[in-house]
Design a protein around this motif. Structure first.
Motif, mmCIF file in Angstrom:
data_model
loop_
_atom_site.group_PDB
_atom_site.id
_atom_site.type_symbol
_atom_site.label_atom_id
_atom_site.label_comp_id
_atom_site.label_asym_id
_atom_site.label_seq_id
_atom_site.Cartn_x
_atom_site.Cartn_y
_atom_site.Cartn_z
ATOM 1 N N PHE A 1 16.666 2.333 17.398
ATOM 2 C CA PHE A 1 15.865 2.829 16.273
ATOM 3 C C PHE A 1 14.593 2.002 16.152
ATOM 4 C CE2 PHE A 1 18.803 -0.275 14.411
ATOM 5 C CZ PHE A 1 17.989 -1.035 13.569
ATOM 6 N N PHE A 2 13.525 2.659 15.692
ATOM 7 C CA PHE A 2 12.262 1.971 15.423
ATOM 8 C C PHE A 2 12.389 1.186 14.123
ATOM 9 C CE2 PHE A 2 10.053 5.758 17.609
ATOM 10 C CZ PHE A 2 9.913 5.080 18.810
ATOM 11 N N THR A 3 11.814 -0.014 14.091
ATOM 12 C CA THR A 3 11.802 -0.766 12.841
ATOM 13 C C THR A 3 10.509 -1.552 12.674
ATOM 14 O OG1 THR A 3 13.105 -2.255 11.428
ATOM 15 C CG2 THR A 3 12.985 -2.820 13.766
ATOM 16 N N GLU A 4 10.077 -1.669 11.430
ATOM 17 C CA GLU A 4 8.859 -2.382 11.051
ATOM 18 C C GLU A 4 9.069 -2.978 9.664
ATOM 19 O OE1 GLU A 4 6.332 -3.973 11.137
ATOM 20 O OE2 GLU A 4 4.500 -2.939 11.732
ATOM 21 N N THR A 5 8.080 -3.750 9.193
ATOM 22 C CA THR A 5 8.140 -4.334 7.855
ATOM 23 C C THR A 5 6.900 -3.940 7.057
ATOM 24 O OG1 THR A 5 7.121 -6.376 8.692
ATOM 25 C CG2 THR A 5 9.540 -6.314 8.579
ATOM 26 N N SER A 6 6.984 -4.134 5.744
ATOM 27 C CA SER A 6 5.879 -3.795 4.851
ATOM 28 C C SER A 6 4.742 -4.804 4.968
ATOM 29 C CB SER A 6 6.369 -3.773 3.401
ATOM 30 O OG SER A 6 7.454 -2.894 3.241
ATOM 31 N N VAL A 7 3.577 -4.413 4.473
ATOM 32 C CA VAL A 7 2.422 -5.309 4.483
ATOM 33 C C VAL A 7 2.089 -5.749 3.066
ATOM 34 C CG1 VAL A 7 1.463 -4.305 6.585
ATOM 35 C CG2 VAL A 7 0.778 -3.385 4.353
ATOM 36 N N LEU A 8 1.289 -6.796 2.934
ATOM 37 C CA LEU A 8 0.895 -7.323 1.624
ATOM 38 C C LEU A 8 -0.210 -6.509 0.958
ATOM 39 C CD1 LEU A 8 0.695 -11.219 1.779
ATOM 40 C CD2 LEU A 8 2.179 -9.821 0.356
ATOM 41 N N TYR A 9 -1.164 -6.070 1.754
ATOM 42 C CA TYR A 9 -2.296 -5.336 1.188
ATOM 43 C C TYR A 9 -1.890 -3.893 0.905
ATOM 44 C CZ TYR A 9 -2.500 -4.286 6.189
ATOM 45 O OH TYR A 9 -2.164 -3.932 7.473
ATOM 46 N N GLY A 10 -2.757 -3.152 0.241
ATOM 47 C CA GLY A 10 -2.451 -1.765 -0.102
ATOM 48 C C GLY A 10 -2.484 -0.849 1.102
ATOM 49 N N GLY A 11 -2.368 0.446 0.845
ATOM 50 C CA GLY A 11 -2.410 1.415 1.925
ATOM 51 C C GLY A 11 -1.048 1.998 2.212
ATOM 52 N N GLU A 12 -0.967 2.743 3.292
ATOM 53 C CA GLU A 12 0.245 3.498 3.578
ATOM 54 C C GLU A 12 1.389 2.653 4.127
ATOM 55 O OE1 GLU A 12 -0.890 7.802 5.019
ATOM 56 O OE2 GLU A 12 -2.481 6.400 5.565
ATOM 57 N N ARG A 13 1.109 1.425 4.506
ATOM 58 C CA ARG A 13 2.174 0.563 5.029
ATOM 59 C C ARG A 13 2.675 -0.432 3.985
ATOM 60 N NH1 ARG A 13 -0.270 -2.581 8.920
ATOM 61 N NH2 ARG A 13 1.733 -3.118 9.833
ATOM 62 N N PHE A 14 2.314 -0.206 2.715
ATOM 63 C CA PHE A 14 2.643 -1.117 1.622
ATOM 64 C C PHE A 14 4.079 -0.959 1.151
ATOM 65 C CE2 PHE A 14 2.397 -2.354 -2.952
ATOM 66 C CZ PHE A 14 2.007 -3.668 -2.776
ATOM 67 N N GLU A 15 4.614 0.260 1.197
ATOM 68 C CA GLU A 15 5.982 0.510 0.767
ATOM 69 C C GLU A 15 6.657 1.448 1.759
ATOM 70 O OE1 GLU A 15 5.527 2.060 -3.132
ATOM 71 O OE2 GLU A 15 4.853 4.018 -2.451
ATOM 72 N N ALA A 16 7.988 1.439 1.757
ATOM 73 C CA ALA A 16 8.742 2.068 2.833
ATOM 74 C C ALA A 16 8.472 3.560 2.988
ATOM 75 C CB ALA A 16 10.232 1.821 2.621
ATOM 76 N N ALA A 17 8.500 4.313 1.906
ATOM 77 C CA ALA A 17 8.392 5.772 2.017
ATOM 78 C C ALA A 17 7.073 6.186 2.665
ATOM 79 C CB ALA A 17 8.540 6.412 0.639
ATOM 80 N N ARG A 18 5.992 5.584 2.241
ATOM 81 C CA ARG A 18 4.683 5.922 2.807
ATOM 82 C C ARG A 18 4.539 5.385 4.225
ATOM 83 N NH1 ARG A 18 0.094 4.148 -1.087
ATOM 84 N NH2 ARG A 18 -1.127 5.543 0.236
ATOM 85 N N HIS A 19 5.175 4.256 4.495
ATOM 86 C CA HIS A 19 5.137 3.667 5.840
ATOM 87 C C HIS A 19 5.833 4.593 6.842
ATOM 88 C CE1 HIS A 19 5.213 -0.501 8.032
ATOM 89 N NE2 HIS A 19 4.742 0.460 8.802
ATOM 90 N N VAL A 20 6.995 5.120 6.442
ATOM 91 C CA VAL A 20 7.735 6.043 7.301
ATOM 92 C C VAL A 20 6.913 7.306 7.555
ATOM 93 C CG1 VAL A 20 9.779 7.528 7.425
ATOM 94 C CG2 VAL A 20 10.009 5.156 6.655
#
Length: 347
Positions: free
Chosen positions: A76-95
């Protein structure tokens, strides 16, 4: 003692199919001395920031995934959240961003939870900056991870490869704050609407209500959950000291990266594969197109992240681009993360 680094050369302007085949070949060599130890294997990667065009494309992973699935391994692919805003800030938007960028072949799991708060405190062996590191829970709990990195430049780290992927890439939000800023959050009273969401989210009981909500820094562990979840942007991690460290503390920052990498690596049976393609001056977090510094070089693989970064650094330097930050490899060797001495085995 020298570490072995496997190398599959690529043409100067390689295409996705050639890259995928090279990735498969490199991983196959790693699996000979270090086979997959379980039925499931996390594949740690970077989905690319929106607007970036040179992150590692999803087709590049197909050869490695094919190889693992042929051997009965669930990936499975896996990543972590980022500190700054944008689409990678929280899980649902990151996915959702991962889906938009074409990463649909495997399930996508954000390793540090919905808001970057799911972490384990992992000891930092021989650490001088940290005693423990806040590593994303899923990655901390995994016995083995396939760590796939894109070698390129980075504004603060100098360059990014396996060590950068292990450190910032494995860290939960609190770990990212510790490396970048070295601060704990505070609540700005004039923005707080007293909704109580931050207090309910805090697992340490560090947030209590006076007239407005307040964070007790003696109890706060700096996980970043309150910062991530506040809908009113009342929680801040910005201080003058933190900004000074982030902007001008390059050498300190690189040592912090190395120590977090040590926490993520020590005691694991990780597999490291790095692609020296689309080598850009900036990282895949930058939301802009970038030109390449050098022609494509190839795919490198090793069980030693330090030797792997050293081999990539030397190859890119020989091709005409010398990045800053080499001293992080020296420090990594000092604390026992790996060795800069390597032997390249061309495949």
């Amino acid at each position: 003692m020298r570490s072995t680094v496997y190398f599959v050369p690529l043409s100067a302007h390689s295409e996705a199919g050639e890259r995928a085949a090279a990735g498969r070949r490199a991983l196959a060599e790693l699996l000979k001395p270090c086979p997959v130890s379980g039925a499931e294997l996390p594949l740690k990667l970077h989905f690319g920031e929106r607007g970036n065009r040179t992150y590692l494309a999803p087709e590049l992973y197909d050869g490695m995934i094919d190889l693992l699935e042929e051997r009965g391994v669930k990936v499975f692919f896996t990543e972590t959240s980022v500190l700054y805003g944008g689409e990678r800030f929280e899980a649902a938007r990151h996915v959702e961003l991962a889906r938009k960028h074409g990463f649909t072949r495997l399930p996508v799991v954000i390793a540090d939870g919905d808001h970057g708060e799911a972490a384990r405190d992992v000891p930092v062996v021989n650490g001088k900056m940290f005693r423990t590191a806040a590593v994303a829970r899923i990655l901390a709990d995994a016995e083995q991870v396939l760590v796939v990195s894109h070698f390129k430049g980075h504004m603060l780290a100098g360059f990014g490869g396996a060590i950068k992927q292990l450190s910032m890439g494995f860290a939960a939000k609190g770990g990212k704050m510790a490396m970048h800023l070295g601060v704990k959050p505070r609540i700005r009273g004039w923005k707080c609407r007293a909704c109580g969401l931050c207090a309910r989210r805090c697992n340490e009981g560090a947030i209590t209500k006076r007239k407005k909500y307040h964070i007790d820094h003696d109890k706060c562990v700096g996980c970043g959950a309150c910062f991530s979840i506040c809908p009113h942007h009342a929680v801040s991690v910005v201080t003058w000291a933190g900004l000074k460290n982030a902007l001008f503390g390059g050498r300190v920052f690189r040592r912090k990266l190395v120590e977090y990498a040590m926490a993520a690596h020590h005691g694991k049976r990780n597999l490291y594969v790095t692609f020296a393609v689309n080598v850009t001056p900036g990282c895949d977090c930058e939301p802009r197109p970038m030109g390449r510094c050098v022609d494509d070089i190839g795919v490198f693989a090793s069980l030693d992240p330090v030797a792997l970064d050293a081999a990539c650094y030397d190859a890119v330097s020989a091709a005409g681009k010398r990045f800053r930050g080499y001293e992080q490899l020296e420090y990594a060797e000092t604390i026992g993360l790996g060795t800069r001495e390597y032997e390249v085995v061309a495949l």
